[in-house]
Scaffold this active site. Structure first.
Site, PDB file in Angstrom:
ATOM      1  CE  LYS A   1     -17.396  -6.627   2.596  1.00 39.63           C
ATOM      2  NZ  LYS A   1     -16.764  -7.845   2.646  1.00 39.63           N
TER       3      LYS A   1
ATOM      4  CD  GLN B   1      -7.701  -7.224   7.110  1.00 36.28           C
ATOM      5  OE1 GLN B   1      -8.446  -7.004   6.141  1.00 36.28           O
ATOM      6  NE2 GLN B   1      -6.790  -7.574   6.756  1.00 36.28           N
TER       7      GLN B   1
ATOM      8  CD  GLU C   1      -1.910  -2.311   1.609  1.00 34.88           C
ATOM      9  OE1 GLU C   1      -0.852  -2.754   1.866  1.00 34.88           O
ATOM     10  OE2 GLU C   1      -2.699  -3.160   1.732  1.00 34.88           O
TER      11      GLU C   1
ATOM     12  CG  MET D   1      22.350  12.447   4.989  1.00 30.31           C
ATOM     13  SD  MET D   1      23.412  13.728   4.432  1.00 30.31           S
ATOM     14  CE  MET D   1      22.539  14.284   2.999  1.00 30.31           C
TER      15      MET D   1
END
Lengths: 565, 157
Positions: A162, A113, A50, A474
Site C-alpha cells: 500500500k 489481511q 475474486e 462425472m
C-alpha cells in the site's frame, strides 16, 4: 511528471492498451481503486468474488487473444484469486493479476489481511513480483505484460504494498523490455525442421496431434492449409478444438480419455506423431508404457521443458508452432506424395465408420448430446462456447461443431468447476457482437453462480445451458464404473435450487425444460435476450460419457458404447 | 545417480525460493546447495547436487531454464569439486591422538583449526566423495563428533 504508485498503475495499464479490468477492491488496493474512479480510459468490472474476476479476465484473454487483467486486494482477496490464476497457468493463458499488499513496513508482521502473496502464487504463475520501490513499478508492469504474452504465455502476478501506491516518482513508461535471462526461442532450428520433414515424407502412418499451443500461436490457417494439402490424418486435444473445422475430412476428432475411437487408434497405430503445441497429457496418452509404441515423435513446442518430458522424442523442435510451420511448409509440399497416406486414411475411416461418436437418442427424455448438437445447429457459427468441468464438458468437446480456434473456452489442464460462467462473461465483454454460451452442469454452475449479477449490471447477456442430471455426473459415472455404483456424495436430487427463481432474483431469466420442443423454443428466445439466461435442461440422469479409456489403460482398450437398449 | 549443476541466477527477491520450490514441487531431491553472489555483478551462483536418472536431470535443467531469473545452467562432467567439512572432537576423546588427526587432516587439505579446553576443531577441504571417506573414518574411530559440511562448490576445468 511525478505520479503516485497508484497513478502509475493506471497510466501503465492505459499504455498497455487495457480496455477492461476485472476486479474487487479492498483495503490494501484502495489507492489504486481511487485512481480507477478518477479515470475513464478503461472499464472496471466488479465481480462478486475474486475467483470470478480472475476467470473473467481469463475468458476475456482466451476469446480475444489479449492479456486479461484482474485486480484484487491483499490476503483473502489474493487467496480467492488463486484458483483462477492456477486455471490460467495450466492452460498457458496470458494474464496480469495485480494485488494490493500491506505496507512494506508491515510485511512479515502477520498484519491484518496479510498473506505471503508471492509465496502463494509462485507455483501457479509464469512469474511474479513484489514491488518494493515505486521507482521499479512502471518497469515491472511493462515486464509483466511482456512475460504474460511472450514465449509460452501465462499469468503474471504483481503484488504492490500500500505504501508503494502512495509514494511518488517520475513516471516514464519503458518502450521495451530486454531481459538477458529470458529469451524465448521462436524460430525453429532449420536442420531439425528439415529432418522432421524428411521423416514425414518417409512415414506411412503419420498423424498431426494438434494441441493448445496451435491456438495460442495463431497457427490455425497454416495448419488447415498443411492438412488439406498433405491429407495427413489429424486429431485434436481438448484445448485445440476448432483449429480444424469439425467437418474437415482429415479430422478424426478429439484424442484421449473421451476422444473418438478413430482418433485414439490413429495415435495408437501411427508410425509418426507430429505434435503441434501439445504436451502428451495423461488424459491424452492413457497408460504411458503402452502409448504409441510404434511411433517416432516430432514435437514442436515453444517450451523446451515439454519436449521429452513424457515421451521419447526423436525429432525435437523448439519454437513457435506458427513460425516453425511457415518454415516447414514449402519443403514439406515440395515433392510429398500425398497418395501414400491413402491406405492409412482408409483404415481410420473404417474405424470411424465402425465406432463413430454416437448416443441413443430418445423421445421421452432429453439426451445431453442432443442438446449440444441442437445448439450447434441453431446457434450462429461464430458463437463462443465455454464450459465448466465434468460430463457436460466432455459431451460439448465431443459433439459441438467447432469452426474456429478461440471458440471453445474450457479449463483443460486444471479442470476447474466454476470456470465456465465467469469465463463466458469475460468473453462476452471482449466479443460483444457474438453470442456466448456456457454449457454447464448442475454441480459446476453453483460454484460461481453469484456472477449472474455481473452479467446483469454490465449488460453482458450470456446463455447458460445447465445439463441437469441432479448428479455430480462425472464422479457418479466413475462410481458406477469403478466403485460398484456406490454413489458417495454425488446425488444432488434433494439439494437443488430452483434455477428459474435463482436466475430471476439476480436479474437474469430462467427456464426449466424437460421436453425437446421446449428446449428449441427457449433457446431461440435466449439468442435474442438482453439478459443473462439460464436454461435448466432436465436430462437423462444416468447418461454416461462414452467412449472412454479407463484411467491408466492403453488407448486401444477403449470402452466403446453400451449395447443399444 | 548423483549429479551437480551450477546455476547462475539474477539476484532478485525470492530467487532462491523459486529454485528450491521448483525442486520440491516436481519431487526432485536436493542433496546439497550452496549460494553466493558473483563478484561485481547482479548475479549469484548456486551449486546444486541432486540425485536422479539422466531423464530427470534433463527435466531439472529445462525447468531451471524456464524460471525467469535463471541466466545459465552449467552441467558438466569436468567440474573441479570442492567441499569443506568441519569436525569438532571432544578433547578427552582425542588428546592422545592429536598427531594422528593432524596427519590425516593434512591428507585432506586440512588442519586443526582450533583447540580449546573442551574441543578441537579440524577443517578439511576436498572432493565430496573424499570428504565422505574422511568423515566415515573419523566417525568409526572417535565418538561424539559434531560435523558440519558446506555442500559442494564447483568450477569448470
Amino acid at each position: 511528471m511525478r505520479l503516485t504508485g497508484a497513478q502509475i498503475v493506471i497510466e501503465s495499464l492505459i499504455k498497455e492498451g487495457v480496455k477492461t479490468v476485472f476486479g474487487y477492491p479492498g483495503g490494501a488496493i484502495m489507492n489504486v481503486y481511487d485512481e480507477i474512479y478518477k479515470q475513464d480510459k478503461f472499464k472496471h468490472i466488479l465481480a462478486k468474488h475474486e475467483q470470478g474476476a480472475v476467470h473473467m479476465a481469463d475468458g476475456y484473454a482466451r476469446a480475444t487473444g489479449k492479456v486479461g487483467v484482474a485486480m484484487v486486494t491483499s490476503g483473502p482477496g489474493l487467496t480467492n484469486a488463486i484458483t483462477g490464476i492456477a486455471t490460467a497457468y495450466t492452460d498457458s493463458i496470458p494474464m496480469v493479476v495485480i494485488s494490493g499488499q500491506v505496507p512494506t513496513t508491515a510485511i512479515g508482521t502477520d498484519a491484518f489481511q496479510e498473506v505471503d502473496a508471492v509465496g502463494v502464487t509462485r507455483p501457479v504463475t509464469k512469474h511474479n513480483f513484489l514491488v518494493k520501490n515505486v521507482e521499479d513499478l512502471a518497469y515491472i508492469i511493462k515486464e509483466a505484460f511482456y512475460l504474460a504474452r511472450s514465449g509460452r504465455p501465462g499469468p503474471v502476478h504483481i503484488d504492490i504494498p500500500k505504501d508503494v501506491t502512495i509514494a511518488k516518482t517520475k513516471f516514464e513508461y519503458p518502450e521495451k523490455v530486454d531481459l538477458i535471462t529470458y529469451k524465448p526461442t521462436y524460430k525453429g532450428n532449420k536442420r531439425a525442421i528439415k529432418r522432421a520433414v524428411e521423416a514425414i515424407k518417409r512415414a506411412k502412418k503419420p498423424v498431426f496431434y494438434i494441441g493448445g499451443g496451435s491456438v495460442l500461436s495463431g497457427a490455425y490457417k497454416l495448419i488447415r492449409e498443411i492438412v488439406e494439402y498433405t491429407k495427413i490424418p489429424s486429431v485434436e486435444t481438448l484445448m485445440a478444438r476448432g483449429v480444424l473445422r469439425f467437418d474437415s475430412p482429415y479430422l478424426y476428432g478429439m484424442v484421449g480419455m473421451h476422444g473418438s475411437f478413430a482418433a485414439n487408434m490413429a495415435m495408437n497405430d501411427a508410425d509418426l506423431i507430429i505434435s503441434l503445441g501439445a504436451r502428451f497429457d495423461d488424459r491424452v496418452t492413457g497408460k504411458i508404457d503402452e502409448f504409441a509404441k510404434n511411433a517416432d515423435i516430432i514435437h514442436i513446442d515453444i517450451d523446451p521443458s515439454q519436449i521429452g518430458k513424457v515421451v521419447e522424442t526423436k525429432y525435437p523442435i523448439v519454437g513457435d508452432v506458427k513460425l516453425v510451420l511457415e518454415e516447414m511448409m514449402p519443403i514439406l509440399f515440395d515433392g510429398i506424395d500425398t497418395d501414400r497416406f491413402k491406405e492409412w486414411r482408409d483404415v481410420l475411416d473404417r474405424y470411424q465408420e465402425l465406432y463413430p461418436l454416437k448416443y441413443a437418442n430418445s423421445d421421452e427424455v432429453i439426451k445431453p448430446q442432443w442438446v449440444i448438437e441442437k445448439t450447434g445447429e441453431l446457434a450462429p457459427e461464430d458463437v463462443v462456447i465455454s464450459t465448466d468441468v465434468g460430463q457436460h464438458q466432455m459431451w460439448t468437446a465431443q459433439f459441438y461443431p467447432f469452426t474456429y480456434p478461440k471458440q471453445f473456452l474450457t479449463s483443460g489442464g486444471l479442470g476447474t468447476m466454476g470456470f465456465g460462467f465467469p469465463a463466458a462473461i469475460g468473453a462476452k465483454e471482449g466479443k460483444k457482437d457474438k453470442v456466448v454460451i456456457n454449457f454447464t452442469g448442475d454441480g459446476s454452475i453453483m460454484m460461481n453462480i453469484q456472477e449472474t449479477l455481473v452479467g446483469y449490471k454490465y449488460n453482458l447477456p450470456v446463455i447458460n445451458i445447465i445439463l441437469n442430471n441432479n448428479y455430480l455426473g462425472m464422479v457418479r459415472q466413475w462410481q458406477t464404473m469403478f466403485y460398484d455404483d456406490r454413489l458417495s456424495e454425488t446425488d444432488l436430487a434433494d439439494v437443488q435450487p430452483d434455477f428459474v427463481k435463482l436466475a430471476e432474483s439476480m436479474g437474469a431469466v430462467g427456464y426449466r425444460v424437460s421436453k425437446k420442443e421446449e428446449f428449441i423454443e427457449v433457446l431461440q428466445k435466449a439468442f435474442i435476450s438482453d439478459k443473462v439466461v439460464f436454461i435448466d435442461v432436465q436430462i437423462d440422469r444416468r447418461e454416461d460419457v462414452l467412449p472412454m479409456v479407463p484411467p491408466n489403460s492403453p488407448l486401444k482398450n477403449m470402452l466403446i458404447f453400451k449395447e443399444e437398449k | 545417480m548423483k549429479r551437480i549443476i551450477s546455476v547462475i541466477v539474477e539476484n532478485e527477491h525470492g530467487v532462491l525460493a523459486r529454485v528450491v520450490n521448483m525442486f520440491a514441487a516436481r519431487g526432485y531431491n536436493i542433496t546439497s546447495l550452496t549460494v553466493a553472489p558473483v563478484l561485481n555483478s547482479e548475479f549469484s551462483r548456486m551449486t546444486i547436487m541432486s540425485e536422479g536418472d539422466p531423464k530427470i536431470f534433463e527435466q531439472i535443467v529445462k525447468q531451471l531454464y524456464k524460471l525467469i531469473p535463471v541466466y545459465k545452467v552449467i552441467e558438466s562432467d569436468n567440474f573441479i569439486q570442492k567441499e569443506m567439512a568441519m569436525v569438532k572432537f571432544p578433547l578427552k576423546e582425542v588428546k592422545d591422538n592429536l598427531a594422528d588427526i593432524d596427519a590425516i587432516a593434512r591428507c585432506y587439505n586440512g588442519k586443526i583449526s582450533n583447540v580449546n579446553d573442551k574441543h578441537i576443531v579440524v577443517s578439511v577441504v576436498d572432493r565430496p566423495d573424499r570428504i565422505d571417506n574422511f568423515l566415515k573414518a573419523m566417525a568409526i574411530k572417535y565418538k561424539n563428533l559434531e560435523i558440519v559440511r558446506s555442500g559442494v562448490s564447483v568450477i569448470e576445468r
